[in-house]
Design a protein around this motif. Sequence first.
Motif, PDB file in Angstrom:
ATOM      1  N   LEU B 508       0.837  -1.201   0.000  1.00 32.86           N
ATOM      2  CA  LEU B 508       0.000   0.000   0.000  1.00 32.86           C
ATOM      3  C   LEU B 508       0.875   1.255   0.000  1.00 32.86           C
ATOM      4  CD1 LEU B 508      -2.832   1.299   0.309  1.00 32.86           C
ATOM      5  CD2 LEU B 508      -2.495   1.192   2.768  1.00 32.86           C
ATOM      6  N   THR B 509       1.849   1.283   0.904  1.00 32.77           N
ATOM      7  CA  THR B 509       2.735   2.453   0.981  1.00 32.77           C
ATOM      8  C   THR B 509       3.559   2.589  -0.299  1.00 32.77           C
ATOM      9  OG1 THR B 509       2.858   2.138   3.351  1.00 32.77           O
ATOM     10  CG2 THR B 509       4.527   3.547   2.367  1.00 32.77           C
ATOM     11  N   MET B 510       3.955   1.469  -0.835  1.00 30.96           N
ATOM     12  CA  MET B 510       4.713   1.489  -2.087  1.00 30.96           C
ATOM     13  C   MET B 510       3.961   2.293  -3.154  1.00 30.96           C
ATOM     14  SD  MET B 510       5.260  -1.735  -4.592  1.00 30.96           S
ATOM     15  CE  MET B 510       3.693  -1.464  -5.383  1.00 30.96           C
ATOM     16  N   LEU B 511       2.649   2.078  -3.208  1.00 26.91           N
ATOM     17  CA  LEU B 511       1.872   2.785  -4.228  1.00 26.91           C
ATOM     18  C   LEU B 511       1.598   4.235  -3.814  1.00 26.91           C
ATOM     19  CD1 LEU B 511       0.389   2.115  -6.999  1.00 26.91           C
ATOM     20  CD2 LEU B 511      -1.683   2.358  -5.656  1.00 26.91           C
ATOM     21  N   THR B 512       1.197   4.406  -2.555  1.00 26.56           N
ATOM     22  CA  THR B 512       0.817   5.771  -2.163  1.00 26.56           C
ATOM     23  C   THR B 512       2.001   6.721  -2.254  1.00 26.56           C
ATOM     24  OG1 THR B 512       1.213   5.299   0.167  1.00 26.56           O
ATOM     25  CG2 THR B 512      -1.041   5.034  -0.621  1.00 26.56           C
ATOM     26  N   GLN B 513       3.213   6.227  -1.927  1.00 29.80           N
ATOM     27  CA  GLN B 513       4.391   7.094  -1.970  1.00 29.80           C
ATOM     28  C   GLN B 513       5.162   6.947  -3.279  1.00 29.80           C
ATOM     29  OE1 GLN B 513       4.455   9.309   0.337  1.00 29.80           O
ATOM     30  NE2 GLN B 513       2.710   8.246   1.269  1.00 29.80           N
ATOM     31  N   SER B 514       4.647   6.085  -4.143  1.00 24.74           N
ATOM     32  CA  SER B 514       5.212   5.912  -5.490  1.00 24.74           C
ATOM     33  C   SER B 514       6.706   5.574  -5.442  1.00 24.74           C
ATOM     34  CB  SER B 514       4.978   7.198  -6.297  1.00 24.74           C
ATOM     35  OG  SER B 514       4.998   6.923  -7.664  1.00 24.74           O
ATOM     36  N   TYR B 515       7.032   4.548  -4.659  1.00 22.34           N
ATOM     37  CA  TYR B 515       8.428   4.137  -4.556  1.00 22.34           C
ATOM     38  C   TYR B 515       8.820   3.276  -5.764  1.00 22.34           C
ATOM     39  CZ  TYR B 515       8.309   5.761   0.298  1.00 22.34           C
ATOM     40  OH  TYR B 515       8.186   6.530   1.440  1.00 22.34           O
ATOM     41  N   ASN B 516       9.831   3.727  -6.478  1.00 21.79           N
ATOM     42  CA  ASN B 516      10.255   3.024  -7.693  1.00 21.79           C
ATOM     43  C   ASN B 516      10.944   1.689  -7.380  1.00 21.79           C
ATOM     44  OD1 ASN B 516       9.332   5.127  -9.229  1.00 21.79           O
ATOM     45  ND2 ASN B 516      11.316   6.135  -9.398  1.00 21.79           N
ATOM     46  N   GLN B 517      11.851   1.731  -6.405  1.00 27.14           N
ATOM     47  CA  GLN B 517      12.641   0.516  -6.135  1.00 27.14           C
ATOM     48  C   GLN B 517      11.743  -0.619  -5.665  1.00 27.14           C
ATOM     49  OE1 GLN B 517      16.862   2.569  -4.839  1.00 27.14           O
ATOM     50  NE2 GLN B 517      15.347   2.244  -3.262  1.00 27.14           N
ATOM     51  N   ALA B 518      10.822  -0.294  -4.757  1.00 25.85           N
ATOM     52  CA  ALA B 518       9.919  -1.323  -4.248  1.00 25.85           C
ATOM     53  C   ALA B 518       9.034  -1.858  -5.379  1.00 25.85           C
ATOM     54  CB  ALA B 518       9.057  -0.739  -3.136  1.00 25.85           C
ATOM     55  N   THR B 519       8.602  -0.958  -6.258  1.00 23.56           N
ATOM     56  CA  THR B 519       7.716  -1.389  -7.353  1.00 23.56           C
ATOM     57  C   THR B 519       8.443  -2.349  -8.286  1.00 23.56           C
ATOM     58  OG1 THR B 519       6.591   0.730  -7.256  1.00 23.56           O
ATOM     59  CG2 THR B 519       6.236  -0.573  -9.227  1.00 23.56           C
ATOM     60  N   VAL B 520       9.684  -1.998  -8.625  1.00 25.73           N
ATOM     61  CA  VAL B 520      10.425  -2.868  -9.546  1.00 25.73           C
ATOM     62  C   VAL B 520      10.721  -4.201  -8.861  1.00 25.73           C
ATOM     63  CG1 VAL B 520      12.574  -3.120 -10.836  1.00 25.73           C
ATOM     64  CG2 VAL B 520      11.376  -0.931 -10.836  1.00 25.73           C
ATOM     65  N   ARG B 521      11.070  -4.140  -7.574  1.00 25.48           N
ATOM     66  CA  ARG B 521      11.339  -5.395  -6.856  1.00 25.48           C
ATOM     67  C   ARG B 521      10.087  -6.282  -6.884  1.00 25.48           C
ATOM     68  NH1 ARG B 521      15.423  -6.215  -3.627  1.00 25.48           N
ATOM     69  NH2 ARG B 521      15.747  -3.989  -3.320  1.00 25.48           N
ATOM     70  N   LEU B 522       8.935  -5.678  -6.606  1.00 22.61           N
ATOM     71  CA  LEU B 522       7.692  -6.447  -6.618  1.00 22.61           C
ATOM     72  C   LEU B 522       7.422  -7.004  -8.019  1.00 22.61           C
ATOM     73  CD1 LEU B 522       5.060  -7.296  -5.109  1.00 22.61           C
ATOM     74  CD2 LEU B 522       4.029  -5.196  -5.977  1.00 22.61           C
ATOM     75  N   GLY B 523       7.601  -6.155  -9.008  1.00 23.01           N
ATOM     76  CA  GLY B 523       7.350  -6.581 -10.382  1.00 23.01           C
ATOM     77  C   GLY B 523       8.250  -7.744 -10.790  1.00 23.01           C
ATOM     78  N   MET B 524       9.500  -7.682 -10.348  1.00 21.39           N
ATOM     79  CA  MET B 524      10.431  -8.763 -10.700  1.00 21.39           C
ATOM     80  C   MET B 524      10.050 -10.053  -9.973  1.00 21.39           C
ATOM     81  SD  MET B 524      12.186  -7.455 -12.998  1.00 21.39           S
ATOM     82  CE  MET B 524      13.309  -8.797 -13.316  1.00 21.39           C
ATOM     83  N   GLN B 525       9.538  -9.894  -8.741  1.00 16.15           N
ATOM     84  CA  GLN B 525       9.080 -11.088  -8.011  1.00 16.15           C
ATOM     85  C   GLN B 525       7.876 -11.717  -8.714  1.00 16.15           C
ATOM     86  OE1 GLN B 525       8.195 -10.333  -3.871  1.00 16.15           O
ATOM     87  NE2 GLN B 525      10.297  -9.712  -3.392  1.00 16.15           N
ATOM     88  N   VAL B 526       6.976 -10.871  -9.126  1.00 17.36           N
ATOM     89  CA  VAL B 526       5.754 -11.370  -9.792  1.00 17.36           C
ATOM     90  C   VAL B 526       6.093 -11.898 -11.186  1.00 17.36           C
ATOM     91  CG1 VAL B 526       3.538 -10.621 -10.762  1.00 17.36           C
ATOM     92  CG2 VAL B 526       4.213  -9.856  -8.512  1.00 17.36           C
ATOM     93  N   GLY B 527       7.038 -11.225 -11.835  1.00 12.13           N
ATOM     94  CA  GLY B 527       7.459 -11.638 -13.174  1.00 12.13           C
ATOM     95  C   GLY B 527       7.041 -10.632 -14.236  1.00 12.13           C
ATOM     96  N   VAL B 528       7.973 -10.301 -15.107  1.00 12.03           N
ATOM     97  CA  VAL B 528       7.684  -9.326 -16.170  1.00 12.03           C
ATOM     98  C   VAL B 528       6.521  -9.825 -17.029  1.00 12.03           C
ATOM     99  CG1 VAL B 528       8.633  -8.135 -18.190  1.00 12.03           C
ATOM    100  CG2 VAL B 528      10.084  -8.563 -16.206  1.00 12.03           C
TER     101      VAL B 528
END
Lengths: 163, 771
Positions: B508-528
């Motif tokens: 939730l915080t990742m989105l509300t604060q628009s953190y790039n590093q956390a988003t990319v980490r999550l995306g890589m975990q989920v898979g491109v």
Amino acid sequence: MEVSFSRMRSPMSRLTSFWFAITASLGLAFMGGCVHSRDAEEAEPEEYHESQPLPAAPSMLLESAEQHFAQGRLTMAHSQAERVYRLEPRNYRVIFLLARIAYENKSPEDAEQWAYKALDALQPQFTAERRKVWEFIATCRRDQGQIDAAEEALREAHRLRKD
Amino acid sequence: MRISLVFEKLRPYLRYLPWLALVLGLLCIAKLVEMDYVVRQKFDGQRWRLPSAVYARPLELYVDAPLREEDLDRELQELGYAQVNRPQQPGEYHEDKGDYTIHRRSFLFWEAPEDAVTIRVVINGDRVTRVEQGGTAVPLARLEPLKVGGIYPTQKEDRKLVQLKQVPQHLIDALLAIEDRDFYDHWGVSVKAVTRAMVNNLRAGHFVQGGSTLTQQLVKNFYLTSERSLKRKLVEAIYSVLLELHFSKAEILETYINEIYLGQNGDNAVHGFGLASEFYFGRPIESLSLDQAALIAAMANGPSHYNPVRYPDRCFKRRNRVLEIMLEQKKITKEEYESAARLPVKVRPSLRWMPNRFPAYLDLVRRNLQRDYEDKDLAEEGLRIFTAFDPIAQWKSEKAVSEFLVAQGKAAGKLQVAAVIVSDTGEVQAIVGNKVPSYQGFNRALDSRRSIGSLAKPAVLLSALSDPAHYTLSSLIADDPIRVPLGPGQVWEPKNFDNGNHGQVSLLTMLTQSYNQATVRLGMQVGVKRVRETFMKLTGMDAVPNVPSIMLGSMGMSPFEVAGMYYTIFSGGYRTDLKAIRGVQTRDGDPLKSYATKVQKVFDPGVMHLLHYAMRAVIFEGTGRSAFVYMPMDLHAAGKTGTTNEQRDSWFAGFTGDKLAVAWVGNDHHDPTNLTGSSGGLAVWAKIMAGVSRKPLTLQTPPGVNYQWVDNATGMLSSSNCLGVRFLPFVNRSQPTELAPCNLPDPSSQPVPTTTGTDDKVFDWLRKFMD
């Protein structure tokens, strides 16, 4: 680190300690409870949208659309139903009517998708309506040659009948 | 002597004279036959190339409809309604403190024709509280739609065809009085009229009057050029006689009434009395008054010379001359003459009925139509195109853009803006394609494909939330430096906007604060692959690059395409092709094609509910917080900011309960703008929403979603009594099962509110208390 904390502190710091003293003396526990109850109010799930009594204007149009549909005038039924949909886009009755119109217009794929939307507009306790929609979905799937999927939809309808 | 010699020389050839006469005669006959054919062919076939008319949505009036007085005023003004004390004719209205009496014109609506009728509408605040039609309370009434433009052939002529029976007799009398008083007595050419004109011209000493009949004028406009020569006059006379031989006076008069040039509307020529009466007086031809009929007839001789806006005095004299002749011919009484001649020359308050005033929207309409119709048909068949265009939403959006640019000061010079506004049913209601909305060139809303930056983050979060067994809004992810290998020797190392690291943060915080590093980490975990699939499902587009940088919005999308993507989120997981056109009719009102709304379920409503919650938190406590500088606090909304590298693009996309809007600010040269998503796109977006939206977003919990108190720091289950907790939604019983230790509030310390969307309410409470 939750940013909401720091964001709160900044404006709060602008208040004088005098006012803090007053507010604190009025009872922090009360205030805390207030905050939490507000939180709950803020995020509390509302009643899920479903078929509530329609206001007069969309109700009149919907009746007209249903009449046209019953008499096979699909073009008129569709234009009136879309007019209602613009006024009440979350109403189960109009969404399911759009599904039925799509089906009569030989488009079971579109009808099926509208039927899902109609289901999403209904609360779980409206079992009779939900069963009707699942039976409709079964018909749409069968028309598309999806026999197993149609059976699955019928099972869902049957399950609702038992409930 | 010489003559006799010539005669002697020619004598051998004289025997050919009858043959020569015969050949000449045959040639003349052939020419006449050809001219006859031309006359009949054009008159029998389609006489005019009629441009298609594009209509806005009709304004629906019903109790509780969201409508402000200022908006209804503007709509009526644009429709050409005249404000009067007692509305008696179609096209007139009266307003008294929010109580409107509108004499609505007749109109052939998409569903059916509706006659002219008196509608009473009462507006209280920003809602309609009463609707009456013909004196009786009704659930629903509507105004005729605004004609917002047309699709024209190369020669930009516009006209509204009328039948002779629709034309009031006093207009016919006025026209014949001033242009051709012997119309019913001549055969196309009037010797009497020519003689009278010659006498009058000789008396005046210069040209004051022509002797052409209406038939000749029609022939000139219809078949010939404006060349002034004896030959052209001769041909005109022959054509006129032929026309009279083949067609009745009524047919000729009706054609003239529809053909005559009567002025200019921007680039487009106004032809025919039908269109001219709407253009100049805002009323259908049937309801023209005597003075208006006389004025319009007076203009027929020279619409530029007798332009009522530029030369009202000249028009006044000419109109009264028409009335005098009508009186002389006993077509009107002395009383009628006197009362009409007294009236000033009065046309619509503003001749703002410019064609194609909304070029960005019409561009979209044209593109959609080109899928189904030939250009020629669009420009010549007089189709009636009904759209979802909402002029009120358009004006509000243009105003919002203008205010934003003014606030930018000198910096506005280099900026460009685009915006798209969509209804909750997926209809495109307004488009701004340029900071000067009337600009007819590059349409940024449709064609400017720019990196979308953080607007992509909801797609990454959605990809994760679609796997509730592994990801929830309270799941923690590290916002630390991340290295993503792209290929041999290539590594991508995204940074946060503030260049900082924030440790373990919730999704939730990742989105509300628009953190790039956390988003990319999550995306890589989920898979491109899965993130890409999510994009494809949201947008309906196949051309999504298969690269990790899509997680931070590296791909170019137009504001319109972003609107399509965010509509899927707005609608709770149902994708639809955004719709501009509702239907197309022939010129006679027969339906050609209805553009039915179609939906496709692509995401589970429960998961979408979680995403709505997170995007709402963006506005209440995250990067979208400044929205409430421009819009009311109770207009709850959800959305996402987007900023691209070096602040080249500033985006905001989001929705309230009834509208979705996407706003982009940047410049065409891809230069840095010094604007973030919050200071650029968000400001435009919030100003637009403040103007167009009347319904706050409410989070309605679908089946399968339940709310639980969760500890912010650990993401574990907690209780409402503890500090640092929030009430979060979970799908399919995916909430955490372990309990976090409870931090109870310390009564001696300053209270710390911790949840979303409430802090301002606390302040309100404090302020009220202090006051």
